[in-house]
Design an enzyme around this catalytic site. Sequence first.
Site, PDB file in Angstrom:
ATOM      1  N   ALA A  10      10.697  10.859 -90.927  1.00 17.54           N
ATOM      2  CA  ALA A  10      11.122  10.367 -89.618  1.00 17.54           C
ATOM      3  C   ALA A  10       9.943   9.746 -88.885  1.00 17.54           C
ATOM      4  O   ALA A  10       9.817   9.862 -87.673  1.00 17.54           O
ATOM      5  CB  ALA A  10      11.725  11.505 -88.807  1.00 17.54           C
ATOM      6  N   ARG A  16      14.442  -1.471 -84.515  1.00 12.61           N
ATOM      7  CA  ARG A  16      15.664  -2.283 -84.379  1.00 12.61           C
ATOM      8  C   ARG A  16      16.730  -1.639 -83.495  1.00 12.61           C
ATOM      9  O   ARG A  16      17.717  -2.269 -83.143  1.00 12.61           O
ATOM     10  CB  ARG A  16      16.236  -2.589 -85.767  1.00 12.61           C
ATOM     11  CG  ARG A  16      15.503  -3.731 -86.434  1.00 12.61           C
ATOM     12  CD  ARG A  16      16.325  -4.308 -87.553  1.00 12.61           C
ATOM     13  NE  ARG A  16      16.240  -3.515 -88.755  1.00 12.61           N
ATOM     14  CZ  ARG A  16      17.227  -3.395 -89.639  1.00 12.61           C
ATOM     15  NH1 ARG A  16      18.389  -3.984 -89.441  1.00 12.61           N
ATOM     16  NH2 ARG A  16      17.057  -2.673 -90.725  1.00 12.61           N
ATOM     17  N   THR A  79       7.131   4.981 -98.131  1.00 14.64           N
ATOM     18  CA  THR A  79       7.831   6.274 -98.275  1.00 14.64           C
ATOM     19  C   THR A  79       7.019   7.279 -99.101  1.00 14.64           C
ATOM     20  O   THR A  79       7.056   8.478 -98.824  1.00 14.64           O
ATOM     21  CB  THR A  79       9.214   6.073 -98.929  1.00 14.64           C
ATOM     22  OG1 THR A  79       9.054   5.254-100.107  1.00 14.64           O
ATOM     23  CG2 THR A  79      10.179   5.368 -97.986  1.00 14.64           C
ATOM     24  N   ARG A 318      38.215  19.727 -68.508  1.00 13.79           N
ATOM     25  CA  ARG A 318      36.755  19.665 -68.369  1.00 13.79           C
ATOM     26  C   ARG A 318      36.135  21.038 -68.617  1.00 13.79           C
ATOM     27  O   ARG A 318      36.842  22.033 -68.737  1.00 13.79           O
ATOM     28  CB  ARG A 318      36.420  19.116 -66.979  1.00 13.79           C
ATOM     29  CG  ARG A 318      36.840  17.639 -66.821  1.00 13.79           C
ATOM     30  CD  ARG A 318      36.730  17.192 -65.382  1.00 13.79           C
ATOM     31  NE  ARG A 318      35.429  17.508 -64.833  1.00 13.79           N
ATOM     32  CZ  ARG A 318      35.178  17.672 -63.536  1.00 13.79           C
ATOM     33  NH1 ARG A 318      36.166  17.555 -62.649  1.00 13.79           N
ATOM     34  NH2 ARG A 318      33.969  17.954 -63.127  1.00 13.79           N
ATOM     35  N   TYR A 351      45.326  19.014 -59.880  1.00 15.80           N
ATOM     36  CA  TYR A 351      43.920  19.337 -60.101  1.00 15.80           C
ATOM     37  C   TYR A 351      43.711  20.829 -59.888  1.00 15.80           C
ATOM     38  O   TYR A 351      43.989  21.352 -58.804  1.00 15.80           O
ATOM     39  CB  TYR A 351      43.012  18.547 -59.148  1.00 15.80           C
ATOM     40  CG  TYR A 351      41.571  19.002 -59.263  1.00 15.80           C
ATOM     41  CD1 TYR A 351      40.889  18.884 -60.477  1.00 15.80           C
ATOM     42  CD2 TYR A 351      40.902  19.580 -58.194  1.00 15.80           C
ATOM     43  CE1 TYR A 351      39.581  19.331 -60.609  1.00 15.80           C
ATOM     44  CE2 TYR A 351      39.585  20.019 -58.319  1.00 15.80           C
ATOM     45  CZ  TYR A 351      38.937  19.889 -59.534  1.00 15.80           C
ATOM     46  OH  TYR A 351      37.647  20.334 -59.671  1.00 15.80           O
TER      47      TYR A 351
HETATM   48  C1  UD1 Z   1      13.837   2.900 -99.201  1.00 16.51           C
HETATM   49  C2  UD1 Z   1      13.714   2.979-100.717  1.00 16.51           C
HETATM   50  C3  UD1 Z   1      14.843   2.171-101.356  1.00 16.51           C
HETATM   51  C4  UD1 Z   1      16.168   2.693-100.892  1.00 16.51           C
HETATM   52  C5  UD1 Z   1      16.233   2.675 -99.381  1.00 16.51           C
HETATM   53  C6  UD1 Z   1      17.480   3.367 -98.906  1.00 16.51           C
HETATM   54  C7  UD1 Z   1      11.370   3.199-101.274  1.00 16.51           C
HETATM   55  C8  UD1 Z   1      10.176   2.484-101.739  1.00 16.51           C
HETATM   56  N1  UD1 Z   1      12.428   2.453-101.124  1.00 16.51           N
HETATM   57  O1  UD1 Z   1      13.666   1.544 -98.842  1.00 16.51           O
HETATM   58  O2  UD1 Z   1      14.759   2.265-102.772  1.00 16.51           O
HETATM   59  O3  UD1 Z   1      17.234   1.918-101.439  1.00 16.51           O
HETATM   60  O4  UD1 Z   1      15.119   3.392 -98.800  1.00 16.51           O
HETATM   61  O5  UD1 Z   1      17.611   3.210 -97.525  1.00 16.51           O
HETATM   62  O6  UD1 Z   1      11.356   4.396-101.097  1.00 16.51           O
HETATM   63  N2  UD1 Z   1       9.442   6.082 -93.639  1.00 16.51           N
HETATM   64  C9  UD1 Z   1       8.367   6.801 -93.165  1.00 16.51           C
HETATM   65  N3  UD1 Z   1       7.118   6.301 -93.351  1.00 16.51           N
HETATM   66  C10 UD1 Z   1       6.893   5.132 -93.988  1.00 16.51           C
HETATM   67  C11 UD1 Z   1       8.004   4.402 -94.466  1.00 16.51           C
HETATM   68  C12 UD1 Z   1       9.271   4.906 -94.283  1.00 16.51           C
HETATM   69  O7  UD1 Z   1       8.542   7.873 -92.587  1.00 16.51           O
HETATM   70  O8  UD1 Z   1       5.722   4.763 -94.120  1.00 16.51           O
HETATM   71  C13 UD1 Z   1      10.787   6.624 -93.434  1.00 16.51           C
HETATM   72  C14 UD1 Z   1      11.600   5.752 -92.489  1.00 16.51           C
HETATM   73  O9  UD1 Z   1      11.496   6.233 -91.157  1.00 16.51           O
HETATM   74  C15 UD1 Z   1      12.999   5.949 -93.037  1.00 16.51           C
HETATM   75  C16 UD1 Z   1      12.797   6.166 -94.522  1.00 16.51           C
HETATM   76  O10 UD1 Z   1      11.462   6.583 -94.665  1.00 16.51           O
HETATM   77  O11 UD1 Z   1      13.598   7.101 -92.529  1.00 16.51           O
HETATM   78  C17 UD1 Z   1      13.064   4.934 -95.338  1.00 16.51           C
HETATM   79  O12 UD1 Z   1      12.228   3.900 -94.927  1.00 16.51           O
HETATM   80  P1  UD1 Z   1      12.651   2.386 -95.033  1.00 16.51           P
HETATM   81  O13 UD1 Z   1      11.526   1.550 -94.568  1.00 16.51           O
HETATM   82  O14 UD1 Z   1      13.951   2.211 -94.371  1.00 16.51           O
HETATM   83  O15 UD1 Z   1      12.814   2.257 -96.611  1.00 16.51           O
HETATM   84  P2  UD1 Z   1      13.287   0.986 -97.372  1.00 16.51           P
HETATM   85  O16 UD1 Z   1      12.143   0.093 -97.539  1.00 16.51           O
HETATM   86  O17 UD1 Z   1      14.512   0.486 -96.735  1.00 16.51           O
END
Ligand code: UD1
Length: 453
Positions: A10, A16, A79, A318, A351
């Site tokens: 998280a 966005r 990730t 309520r 009421y």
């Molecule tokens: C990632 C997956 C992709 C998958 C997709 C599903 C990887 C490399 N890719 O892509 O295969 O289909 O999710 O939604 O894992 N986050 C962090 N720190 C970071 C980057 C991300 O905490 O440095 C968290 C984000 O807050 C989010 C989640 O990891 O909750 C996924 O990050 P996001 O950037 O959406 O991943 P994708 O590139 O979309």
Amino acid sequence: MSELATIVLAAGKGTRMKSNRHKVLHPIGGRPMLLHLMDAAASLSASRTVVVVGEYREQLHDALGESVDYAVQEPQLGTGHAVAQAKEALRGFTGDVLILYGDVPLVRADTMRAMRERLHGPDTPAVVVLGFRPPETRAYGRIIAADDGRIEKMVEHRDASEEERACTLCNSGVMAVRGDELFALLDRVGNDNSQGEYYLTDIVNLANGDGRTCAVVETDRPGEVAGVNSRAELASAEAQWQAFRRQEAMEQGTTMPAPETVFFSWDTKLGRDVTIEPNVVFGPGVVLHDNVTVRAFSHLEGAVLHEGAVAGPYARLRPGAVMEEGAKVGNFVEMKAAVLGKGAKASHLTYLGDAEVGEGANIGAGTITCNYDGYFKHRTTIGPRAFIGSNSALIAPLTIGADAIVAAGSAVSRDVGDGELRMVRGEQLVKPGWADRFHDAMKKKKKAQAKDG
Ligand code: UD1
Ligand code: CA
């Protein structure tokens, strides 16, 4: 089974969403999405939870308190880098690790269980990935897998070949990994890819290279891995959650002729043989006991309806509204911090606020408890079997005794005793023939005027 730890990613605040609130704290079914995920994970009895946080982390701390460990990820390099931040918090942990995304909040506990079971399958995979087949594969990472579910390769959309992009099995992001292998694999992940990020998915490719097995578990409910990155996706996730909840309600014995028009709260409690008519909205804290009927176009929050109670159509209940067994409220009746006794009725346009109505009492159309003097709230107590005539104003504080009758149109400001009649109205003027004489005189006058003009 071995011990379980969860790592919840998280760190991204969710740019966005265009919000001052962290993305994972936006509500679904009235509850922050992150907590839906935590609830599901909690039912697997994880002994530790590490939440990887970045911006807005004080908000996450406010929501989760000290019940979890936090690992700060700054800057955010992907990730894989995010999961690696949990290394300190999980030092020495050798059980199963379940990796979840805070913004993929609808993953069910059953799915998490299936992943753990697969992790302990006879071929002892190093990593189990939750896969799904979305209607559109968009930019999801792909899982290239054999028919038996063994993963051959994980590849991000941006790094994928045309042939790989044609693969419809996508990575949800959710993974189960052995705790004693996870961090060693992560240490070896590099960032030599199109995005220059440390990909979590690379641990699968590394384990494969070591000759280990990695497996995919495919969900048959793709909606459970819906991710939330924007308000529009938040609305889709809400719709998905509502669809799951309605399904569950019907499976547990609730009748809904138009389920798609009924909106539940995360904590709505339903007994058996409950009927919910179309266009009903539940806020938090509603309990419906067995055989309750909520009729069309009603809005309920913080209300408890006991066995056989009937509310609506167009009821507004309520917080603090309690309907005892068999009580009824009809159209355009509002209750707040009020108890309607067994079998008591308020059928129309009423009421009831800060009030207690005894068993079998009848509250006539248009009755209002005047509970507020502009400064303080006051209580109204109505005894059992009392009959309140239509269009009465009950000016609190007020007690009306058992079996008492309040005549229609009364504004009652002094207590009414048991069995008493209270009538508070102007004297009636009775003039037989007066209207006939009036009409004759006026018609004559009008005719005379028309002639002159
Ligand atoms: C990632 C997956 C992709 C998958 C997709 C599903 C990887 C490399 N890719 O892509 O295969 O289909 O999710 O939604 O894992 N986050 C962090 N720190 C970071 C980057 C991300 O905490 O440095 C968290 C984000 O807050 C989010 C989640 O990891 O909750 C996924 O990050 P996001 O950037 O959406 O991943 P994708 O590139 O979309
Ligand atoms: Ca994403």
